[in-house]
Scaffold this motif. Sequence first.
Motif, PDB file in Angstrom:
ATOM      1  N   GLN A  56      43.334  42.650  26.036  1.00 54.71           N
ATOM      2  CA  GLN A  56      42.293  44.130  26.372  1.00 54.71           C
ATOM      3  C   GLN A  56      41.578  44.142  28.273  1.00 54.71           C
ATOM      4  OE1 GLN A  56      39.336  42.238  23.627  1.00 54.71           O
ATOM      5  NE2 GLN A  56      40.340  44.045  22.197  1.00 54.71           N
ATOM      6  N   GLY A  57      41.294  42.595  27.986  1.00 54.98           N
ATOM      7  CA  GLY A  57      41.249  42.828  30.306  1.00 54.98           C
ATOM      8  C   GLY A  57      42.630  43.788  30.875  1.00 54.98           C
ATOM      9  N   LYS A  58      43.634  43.250  30.808  1.00 54.01           N
ATOM     10  CA  LYS A  58      44.256  44.062  31.503  1.00 54.01           C
ATOM     11  C   LYS A  58      44.088  45.806  30.456  1.00 54.01           C
ATOM     12  CE  LYS A  58      48.531  41.270  31.010  1.00 54.01           C
ATOM     13  NZ  LYS A  58      49.771  40.908  30.660  1.00 54.01           N
ATOM     14  N   ALA A  59      43.542  46.159  29.719  1.00 49.90           N
ATOM     15  CA  ALA A  59      43.128  47.647  29.506  1.00 49.90           C
ATOM     16  C   ALA A  59      43.008  48.051  30.320  1.00 49.90           C
ATOM     17  CB  ALA A  59      43.038  47.717  28.211  1.00 49.90           C
ATOM     18  N   LEU A  60      41.143  47.007  30.622  1.00 49.56           N
ATOM     19  CA  LEU A  60      40.089  47.579  31.369  1.00 49.56           C
ATOM     20  C   LEU A  60      40.521  47.849  32.949  1.00 49.56           C
ATOM     21  CD1 LEU A  60      36.973  47.561  31.938  1.00 49.56           C
ATOM     22  CD2 LEU A  60      36.455  45.341  31.672  1.00 49.56           C
ATOM     23  N   LEU A  61      41.296  46.555  33.692  1.00 50.74           N
ATOM     24  CA  LEU A  61      42.053  47.456  34.665  1.00 50.74           C
ATOM     25  C   LEU A  61      42.716  47.874  35.446  1.00 50.74           C
ATOM     26  CD1 LEU A  61      43.014  43.075  35.429  1.00 50.74           C
ATOM     27  CD2 LEU A  61      40.900  44.101  36.039  1.00 50.74           C
ATOM     28  N   ASP A  62      43.114  48.690  34.032  1.00 49.35           N
ATOM     29  CA  ASP A  62      43.935  49.689  33.703  1.00 49.35           C
ATOM     30  C   ASP A  62      43.495  50.608  33.920  1.00 49.35           C
ATOM     31  OD1 ASP A  62      46.881  48.686  33.530  1.00 49.35           O
ATOM     32  OD2 ASP A  62      46.802  48.506  32.254  1.00 49.35           O
ATOM     33  N   ASP A  63      42.309  50.950  33.612  1.00 48.03           N
ATOM     34  CA  ASP A  63      40.683  52.047  33.504  1.00 48.03           C
ATOM     35  C   ASP A  63      40.536  52.147  34.788  1.00 48.03           C
ATOM     36  OD1 ASP A  63      39.048  53.649  32.782  1.00 48.03           O
ATOM     37  OD2 ASP A  63      38.495  52.124  30.666  1.00 48.03           O
ATOM     38  N   ILE A  64      39.706  50.847  34.991  1.00 47.97           N
ATOM     39  CA  ILE A  64      39.071  50.727  36.510  1.00 47.97           C
ATOM     40  C   ILE A  64      40.369  50.395  37.686  1.00 47.97           C
ATOM     41  CG2 ILE A  64      38.329  49.331  38.645  1.00 47.97           C
ATOM     42  CD1 ILE A  64      37.288  47.333  36.268  1.00 47.97           C
ATOM     43  N   ALA A  65      41.535  51.129  37.449  1.00 49.34           N
ATOM     44  CA  ALA A  65      42.138  51.432  38.733  1.00 49.34           C
ATOM     45  C   ALA A  65      42.485  52.609  38.574  1.00 49.34           C
ATOM     46  CB  ALA A  65      43.868  50.738  38.281  1.00 49.34           C
ATOM     47  N   GLY A  66      42.676  53.323  37.211  1.00 52.69           N
ATOM     48  CA  GLY A  66      42.437  54.594  37.153  1.00 52.69           C
ATOM     49  C   GLY A  66      41.447  55.371  38.049  1.00 52.69           C
ATOM     50  N   PHE A  67      40.147  55.320  38.240  1.00 43.98           N
ATOM     51  CA  PHE A  67      39.544  55.442  39.634  1.00 43.98           C
ATOM     52  C   PHE A  67      40.336  55.971  40.031  1.00 43.98           C
ATOM     53  CE2 PHE A  67      35.554  53.407  36.733  1.00 43.98           C
ATOM     54  CZ  PHE A  67      35.463  54.185  36.664  1.00 43.98           C
ATOM     55  N   GLY A  68      40.891  55.294  40.505  1.00 46.07           N
ATOM     56  CA  GLY A  68      41.589  55.839  41.962  1.00 46.07           C
ATOM     57  C   GLY A  68      41.230  54.998  43.203  1.00 46.07           C
ATOM     58  N   LYS A  69      41.842  55.643  44.091  1.00 48.21           N
ATOM     59  CA  LYS A  69      41.522  55.594  46.055  1.00 48.21           C
ATOM     60  C   LYS A  69      40.353  56.188  45.914  1.00 48.21           C
ATOM     61  CE  LYS A  69      45.853  53.947  47.467  1.00 48.21           C
ATOM     62  NZ  LYS A  69      47.027  53.730  48.117  1.00 48.21           N
ATOM     63  N   PRO A  70      39.523  54.827  47.326  1.00 50.83           N
ATOM     64  CA  PRO A  70      38.901  54.522  46.721  1.00 50.83           C
ATOM     65  C   PRO A  70      38.496  53.281  45.928  1.00 50.83           C
ATOM     66  CG  PRO A  70      36.956  54.931  48.039  1.00 50.83           C
ATOM     67  CD  PRO A  70      37.665  56.332  47.309  1.00 50.83           C
ATOM     68  N   PHE A  71      39.891  52.578  44.773  1.00 50.95           N
ATOM     69  CA  PHE A  71      39.586  51.424  43.703  1.00 50.95           C
ATOM     70  C   PHE A  71      38.390  50.348  44.186  1.00 50.95           C
ATOM     71  CE2 PHE A  71      44.054  51.400  44.613  1.00 50.95           C
ATOM     72  CZ  PHE A  71      44.869  52.389  43.212  1.00 50.95           C
ATOM     73  N   PRO A  72      37.105  50.828  42.806  1.00 47.25           N
ATOM     74  CA  PRO A  72      36.193  49.637  43.238  1.00 47.25           C
ATOM     75  C   PRO A  72      37.053  48.206  43.238  1.00 47.25           C
ATOM     76  CG  PRO A  72      36.913  50.625  41.234  1.00 47.25           C
ATOM     77  CD  PRO A  72      37.913  50.901  41.684  1.00 47.25           C
ATOM     78  N   ILE A  73      35.596  47.661  43.802  1.00 45.25           N
ATOM     79  CA  ILE A  73      35.996  45.844  43.945  1.00 45.25           C
ATOM     80  C   ILE A  73      35.683  45.513  42.405  1.00 45.25           C
ATOM     81  CG2 ILE A  73      35.385  43.118  45.067  1.00 45.25           C
ATOM     82  CD1 ILE A  73      34.225  45.709  47.560  1.00 45.25           C
ATOM     83  N   VAL A  74      36.414  44.359  42.111  1.00 46.14           N
ATOM     84  CA  VAL A  74      36.502  43.942  40.924  1.00 46.14           C
ATOM     85  C   VAL A  74      35.592  42.484  40.874  1.00 46.14           C
ATOM     86  CG1 VAL A  74      36.928  43.139  38.630  1.00 46.14           C
ATOM     87  CG2 VAL A  74      38.090  45.614  39.385  1.00 46.14           C
ATOM     88  N   VAL A  75      34.929  42.226  40.337  1.00 50.08           N
ATOM     89  CA  VAL A  75      34.273  40.848  40.608  1.00 50.08           C
ATOM     90  C   VAL A  75      34.232  40.274  38.937  1.00 50.08           C
ATOM     91  CG1 VAL A  75      32.332  38.751  41.125  1.00 50.08           C
ATOM     92  CG2 VAL A  75      32.842  41.286  42.213  1.00 50.08           C
ATOM     93  N   MET A  76      35.247  39.150  39.047  1.00 49.82           N
ATOM     94  CA  MET A  76      35.420  38.179  37.432  1.00 49.82           C
ATOM     95  C   MET A  76      34.425  36.532  37.751  1.00 49.82           C
ATOM     96  SD  MET A  76      39.353  39.031  36.778  1.00 49.82           S
ATOM     97  CE  MET A  76      38.961  38.067  34.441  1.00 49.82           C
ATOM     98  N   THR A  77      33.035  37.073  36.875  1.00 38.67           N
ATOM     99  CA  THR A  77      32.186  36.214  36.988  1.00 38.67           C
ATOM    100  C   THR A  77      31.351  36.137  35.094  1.00 38.67           C
ATOM    101  OG1 THR A  77      29.552  35.920  37.003  1.00 38.67           O
ATOM    102  CG2 THR A  77      30.107  37.865  36.813  1.00 38.67           C
ATOM    103  N   GLY A  78      30.533  35.171  35.396  1.00 34.20           N
ATOM    104  CA  GLY A  78      30.724  34.650  33.374  1.00 34.20           C
ATOM    105  C   GLY A  78      28.995  34.337  33.710  1.00 34.20           C
ATOM    106  N   GLY A  79      28.634  32.985  32.330  1.00 33.31           N
ATOM    107  CA  GLY A  79      29.394  32.120  32.250  1.00 33.31           C
ATOM    108  C   GLY A  79      30.796  32.035  33.735  1.00 33.31           C
ATOM    109  N   ASP A  80      32.018  31.257  33.404  1.00 31.30           N
ATOM    110  CA  ASP A  80      32.410  30.459  33.885  1.00 31.30           C
ATOM    111  C   ASP A  80      33.734  31.077  34.443  1.00 31.30           C
ATOM    112  OD1 ASP A  80      33.648  29.119  36.358  1.00 31.30           O
ATOM    113  OD2 ASP A  80      33.729  27.452  35.051  1.00 31.30           O
ATOM    114  N   PRO A  81      34.736  31.825  35.240  1.00 32.21           N
ATOM    115  CA  PRO A  81      35.370  32.705  34.153  1.00 32.21           C
ATOM    116  C   PRO A  81      36.578  31.575  34.504  1.00 32.21           C
ATOM    117  CG  PRO A  81      34.846  33.452  36.683  1.00 32.21           C
ATOM    118  CD  PRO A  81      33.581  32.261  35.420  1.00 32.21           C
ATOM    119  N   PHE A  82      36.407  30.206  35.065  1.00 33.48           N
ATOM    120  CA  PHE A  82      37.310  29.793  35.171  1.00 33.48           C
ATOM    121  C   PHE A  82      37.954  28.653  33.821  1.00 33.48           C
ATOM    122  CE2 PHE A  82      37.910  28.042  39.681  1.00 33.48           C
ATOM    123  CZ  PHE A  82      38.224  29.013  40.224  1.00 33.48           C
TER     124      PHE A  82
END
Length: 390
Positions: A56-82
């Motif tokens: 589902q996370g990969k599908a979300l990243l596909d979706d975001i990439a679908g905006f096209g250029k200029p691609f949005p910045i994706v910040v993975m946060t939390g909680g703690d993404p680690f």
Amino acid sequence: MSVIEDQRSVRRLHHDAGERPMITIWEATRACALVCQHCRADAQHHRNPRELTTEQGKALLDDIAGFGKPFPIVVMTGGDPFERPDLEELVTYGHNKGLHMALSPSVTPRMTPERLRALRAAGASAMSLSLDGCHPETHDSFRGVPGVFDKTLQAARWVRDAGFRLQINSTVTRATVHELPQLLELMVDLNASLWSVFFLVPTGRGQALQALTPEEVEDVLHWLHDVSDIIAVKTTEAPHYRRVVIQRTQNPAAGQSERGELYRELTAAVAPLREARIGAGALRRPRPPIEINSGRGFAFIDHVGDVYPSGFLPHKCGNVKEQSFREIYRTSPLLASLRDPDGFHGKCGRCEFHDLCGGSRSHAFAVTGDLLASDPTCVYQPGDAPVARE
């Protein structure tokens, strides 16, 4: 109003903010080992079984990439993404899609030089860490874990050594504001690329802390403008910093008579550092703030896929498990209302700066219950500024 665009006092988006965000925050998990006093997420010690899976996370990243250029910045946060064992896999996937991947982790034993190098190799380019005080007792108390101040200083050096751009986030409250000058010295020592100063929104655990008064906020914003030639500065939940920058660019003495005791205290405390930087020829060109706001060039996706204008504005706009993120961002009536500052209530709706500022929608909602209300942390009265107008 003229925004003095030839002087680039505020950066304009080069695309329609209603068409695509510039920044997308993905709360990859709510699990976190810390118990920070100001946390909006009320983070948990264990991962939620409902959080987005790897696929589902990969599908979300596909979706975001679908905006096209200029691609949005994706910040993975939390909680703690680690806390996510698939973090490197997700970063690699997003990077290979052309997305700019950034991380905002907590400083815990999960952060090691080896994992930082692995994430850098996976394609993450920037990382933010939090420092909320210049003394161990201040920061450790804020974060709820003894020793995390010293570990954060160590982690910051690991982050730089691994090749990341380092951003330091600092939350300002009435208890920590007097430490800002010493925090600035720490930013310089750590060679941070950007200092993000967050103005407390009374949500989550942050309701127990004391936010600054509007007058104190104004003093801090003017001081941040002063020190922006020492380090690149951005403000979080204080978009009226853009108004201060515009005023000060057109008239360096703007607002001088209204600056209070806090401004004078902060200015005096940083004078030795400024003199040293001048002597070393180390002052920099200030980084202009950019015209994004909650829902306008910015969006937040939580750990279970719910979409919000920001992490501090609890109005759900949809869920990425049920609907495309692009469709939610472009068609949500709530997000559309946040992109129309003429529809804001009170002085924010009348303000000549509202197209570049718009006020903190999160502060407006937290204090008044109306997300379109006037920002209660801003002292400015429309028409007061001696700025050039069209």
